[in-house]
Motif scaffolding. Structure first.
Motif, short mmCIF file in Angstrom:
data_model
loop_
_atom_site.label_atom_id
_atom_site.label_comp_id
_atom_site.label_asym_id
_atom_site.label_seq_id
_atom_site.Cartn_x
_atom_site.Cartn_y
_atom_site.Cartn_z
N ARG A 1 3.70 14.86 -10.52
CA ARG A 1 4.09 15.10 -11.91
C ARG A 1 3.00 15.87 -12.65
O ARG A 1 3.28 16.80 -13.42
N ARG A 2 1.72 15.48 -12.40
CA ARG A 2 0.62 16.20 -13.06
C ARG A 2 0.53 17.64 -12.60
O ARG A 2 0.32 18.56 -13.41
N VAL A 3 0.70 17.84 -11.31
CA VAL A 3 0.62 19.21 -10.79
C VAL A 3 1.75 20.06 -11.36
O VAL A 3 1.52 21.20 -11.80
N MET A 4 2.98 19.53 -11.35
CA MET A 4 4.09 20.30 -11.89
C MET A 4 3.94 20.54 -13.39
O MET A 4 4.25 21.62 -13.90
N GLY A 5 3.44 19.51 -14.13
CA GLY A 5 3.23 19.70 -15.56
C GLY A 5 2.20 20.78 -15.85
O GLY A 5 2.41 21.64 -16.73
N GLY A 6 1.09 20.76 -15.09
CA GLY A 6 0.08 21.80 -15.28
C GLY A 6 0.62 23.18 -14.95
O GLY A 6 0.33 24.17 -15.65
N TRP A 7 1.41 23.26 -13.88
CA TRP A 7 1.97 24.57 -13.50
C TRP A 7 2.93 25.08 -14.58
O TRP A 7 2.91 26.27 -14.93
N LEU A 8 3.78 24.17 -15.10
CA LEU A 8 4.72 24.58 -16.15
C LEU A 8 3.98 25.03 -17.42
O LEU A 8 4.37 26.01 -18.06
N GLU A 9 2.90 24.31 -17.76
CA GLU A 9 2.14 24.71 -18.94
C GLU A 9 1.52 26.08 -18.76
O GLU A 9 1.53 26.91 -19.69
N ARG A 10 0.99 26.35 -17.59
CA ARG A 10 0.41 27.68 -17.33
C ARG A 10 1.47 28.77 -17.39
O ARG A 10 1.24 29.85 -17.97
N GLU A 11 2.62 28.48 -16.81
CA GLU A 11 3.68 29.49 -16.82
C GLU A 11 4.21 29.72 -18.24
O GLU A 11 4.49 30.87 -18.64
N LEU A 12 4.35 28.64 -19.04
CA LEU A 12 4.80 28.81 -20.42
C LEU A 12 3.78 29.58 -21.24
O LEU A 12 4.15 30.43 -22.07
N ALA A 13 2.50 29.32 -21.02
CA ALA A 13 1.47 30.09 -21.72
C ALA A 13 1.55 31.56 -21.36
O ALA A 13 1.39 32.45 -22.21
N TRP A 14 1.80 31.83 -20.07
CA TRP A 14 1.91 33.25 -19.65
C TRP A 14 3.14 33.90 -20.30
O TRP A 14 3.08 35.04 -20.77
N GLU B 1 0.83 -1.21 0.00
CA GLU B 1 0.00 0.00 0.00
C GLU B 1 0.86 1.25 0.00
O GLU B 1 0.53 2.24 -0.68
N GLN B 2 1.95 1.22 0.76
CA GLN B 2 2.81 2.40 0.81
C GLN B 2 3.50 2.66 -0.53
O GLN B 2 3.63 3.80 -0.97
N LEU B 3 3.93 1.57 -1.21
CA LEU B 3 4.52 1.75 -2.53
C LEU B 3 3.50 2.30 -3.52
O LEU B 3 3.81 3.18 -4.33
N ALA B 4 2.27 1.77 -3.45
CA ALA B 4 1.23 2.29 -4.34
C ALA B 4 0.94 3.76 -4.04
O ALA B 4 0.73 4.56 -4.95
N LEU B 5 0.97 4.11 -2.73
CA LEU B 5 0.75 5.50 -2.37
C LEU B 5 1.87 6.39 -2.88
O LEU B 5 1.62 7.51 -3.36
N VAL B 6 3.11 5.88 -2.80
CA VAL B 6 4.24 6.67 -3.31
C VAL B 6 4.09 6.90 -4.81
O VAL B 6 4.28 8.02 -5.31
N HIS B 7 3.73 5.83 -5.55
CA HIS B 7 3.53 5.98 -7.00
C HIS B 7 2.39 6.96 -7.29
O HIS B 7 2.48 7.79 -8.20
N GLN B 8 1.33 6.85 -6.51
CA GLN B 8 0.19 7.73 -6.72
C GLN B 8 0.57 9.19 -6.46
O GLN B 8 0.23 10.09 -7.25
N LEU B 9 1.28 9.43 -5.37
CA LEU B 9 1.69 10.80 -5.05
C LEU B 9 2.69 11.33 -6.07
O LEU B 9 2.67 12.51 -6.42
N ARG B 10 3.58 10.43 -6.54
CA ARG B 10 4.54 10.86 -7.55
C ARG B 10 3.83 11.26 -8.85
O ARG B 10 4.15 12.29 -9.45
#
Length: 401
Positions: free
Chosen positions: A283-296, A270-279
């Motif tokens: 990654r999605r959060v950072m990708g979305g933030w980078l896309e917003r910043e690049l658009a700006w 469960e902890q490994l699955a949680l680590v993968h899920q959080l990772r």
């Protein structure tokens, strides 16, 4: 006795034992509570051992068979009873025993009433308060386990914990979990594990049982020992329907020993699955933030000021030239108007000037002090005056009025 005896005049054994018997006989009859063990019957007499439910203390009890059989239900080994006894000392054998005159089994209702009274007393003292309970460590380095000898509860805890986290370590204390020795042994094991700095959490486990079997885990001394522990304690006594007082004072209650292993040790899968899920989430959060910043950044770069910065400078330079030309025109116009006004004012001053009047043939008569003479009546004969003309002046003297 010390005054009547000496090495030269000792008392015989029979006299001393008779005095002991007389002193014990003064106790009279008392009601005693305990647990029956070693129950045997020979002829018309029943022999048993009455064990203290908490301490490792016991006493021999004898009673007539009719007294034993009149107690309904008849007591058996392990039963809790209240016995009306008389203390007897057998002089011939130098032994002590109780003689039972009445035996009353302690019913479940009475046991529950006693437990409820004890629960109310401990609750009033704040022993069960949630604010004194501690959180369990996320991943304990060493788990202390108190359980019966070679019990199913021990196997359940160890197997399930190691299945969830193979690297977990245990310190197992095997003790009696029912009977007269249970309270003392469980309390001693609890103190040993609590004093061990390597132990991060303690599990007290037992695989269920009857109300009488679970009574040691509602003992007041054991409950207070758990409340005083520095290490978090998990209670895994019995099953879901069982509720000894240890469940109320423990930092966490588990319904079964298996449930205790699940609550104390995290599951590595469960902890490994949680680590993968959080990772993945990171990654999605950072990708979305980078896309917003690049658009700006792209939108900022597309602005004229950044797309063609020289054009903006030229536009500003044109504005500066226009403003400078406008300022020059406004200043020239203001100067021309001021010059015209000055010429008009000068013409007016010239027109109103005394010199202009003098140019038309007039003269100004003045005294030496510069005072202007306006009337002839103000003059005196022989007074010196000055006559001023447009270009020069002449001195005169008054000769007649």
């Amino acid at each position: 006795m010390s005054a009547k005896t000496s090495p030269e005049a000792p008392l015989p054994v029979r006299s001393v034992l008779q005095m002991v018997a007389q002193w014990i006989g003064k106790l009279g009859t008392v009601w005693v509570e305990g647990q029956i063990t070693e129950l045997t019957a020979r002829g018309g007499t029943v022999f048993m051992t009455l064990r203290d439910p908490v301490a490792n203390v016991s006493a021999r009890v004898t009673c007539a068979r009719n007294v034993y059989e009149s107690s309904l239900p008849r007591p058996v080994d392990g039963a809790r009873v209240v016995v009306h006894v008389k203390a007897d000392f057998w002089v011939n054998r130098g032994s002590f025993a109780f003689t039972a005159m009445e035996i009353r089994p302690v019913g479940v209702g009475e046991l529950l009433a006693r437990l409820e009274r004890l629960r109310q007393v401990l609750a009033a003292e704040g022993v069960f308060n949630n604010d004194r309970k501690r959180r369990l460590p996320f991943l304990p380095g060493t788990v202390g386990l108190i359980c019966g000898r070679d019990s199913a509860a021990e196997r359940d805890v160890l197997e399930n914990a190691r299945r969830r986290w193979p690297a977990v370590r245990f310190k197992v204390e095997q003790v009696a979990v029912q009977g007269g020795l249970a309270v003392a042994e469980v309390t001693d094991a609890l103190h040993r594990l609590d004093a061990d700095r390597e132990v991060d959490v303690i599990i007290v486990a037992r695989g269920g049982g009857s109300l009488e079997d679970l009574l040691p885990f509602s003992d007041e001394s054991l409950v207070r020992a758990v409340a005083a522990c520095r290490t978090p304690v998990v209670s895994a006594i019995g099953h879901e329907q069982d509720s000894p007082l240890l469940d109320l004072v423990a930092d966490l209650r588990a319904s079964t020993p298996t449930d205790a292993a699940k609550k104390v040790v995290p599951d590595v899968g469960e902890q490994l699955a949680l680590v993968h899920q959080l990772r993945d989430r990171g990654r999605r959060v950072m990708g979305g933030w980078l896309e917003r910043e690049l658009a700006w950044v792209n939108s900022v770069r597309s602005r004229p000021s950044l797309a063609d910065p020289v054009r903006e400078v030229e536009r500003r330079a044109e504005q500066v030239d226009q403003l400078r030309e406008r300022a020059r025109r406004v200043l020239d116009h203001s100067l021309h108007r001021s010059s015209d006004g000055l010429e008009h004012l000068r013409a007016r001053l010239v027109a109103l000037s005394p010199a202009a009047t003098l140019e038309r043939g007039y003269a100004i008569v003045q005294r030496p002090s510069g005072e202007v003479v306006r009337k002839a009546a103000e003059l005196a004969e022989g007074e010196a005056l000055t006559v001023r003309f447009p270009d020069d002046r002449v001195g005169v003297e008054v000769t007649g009025l």
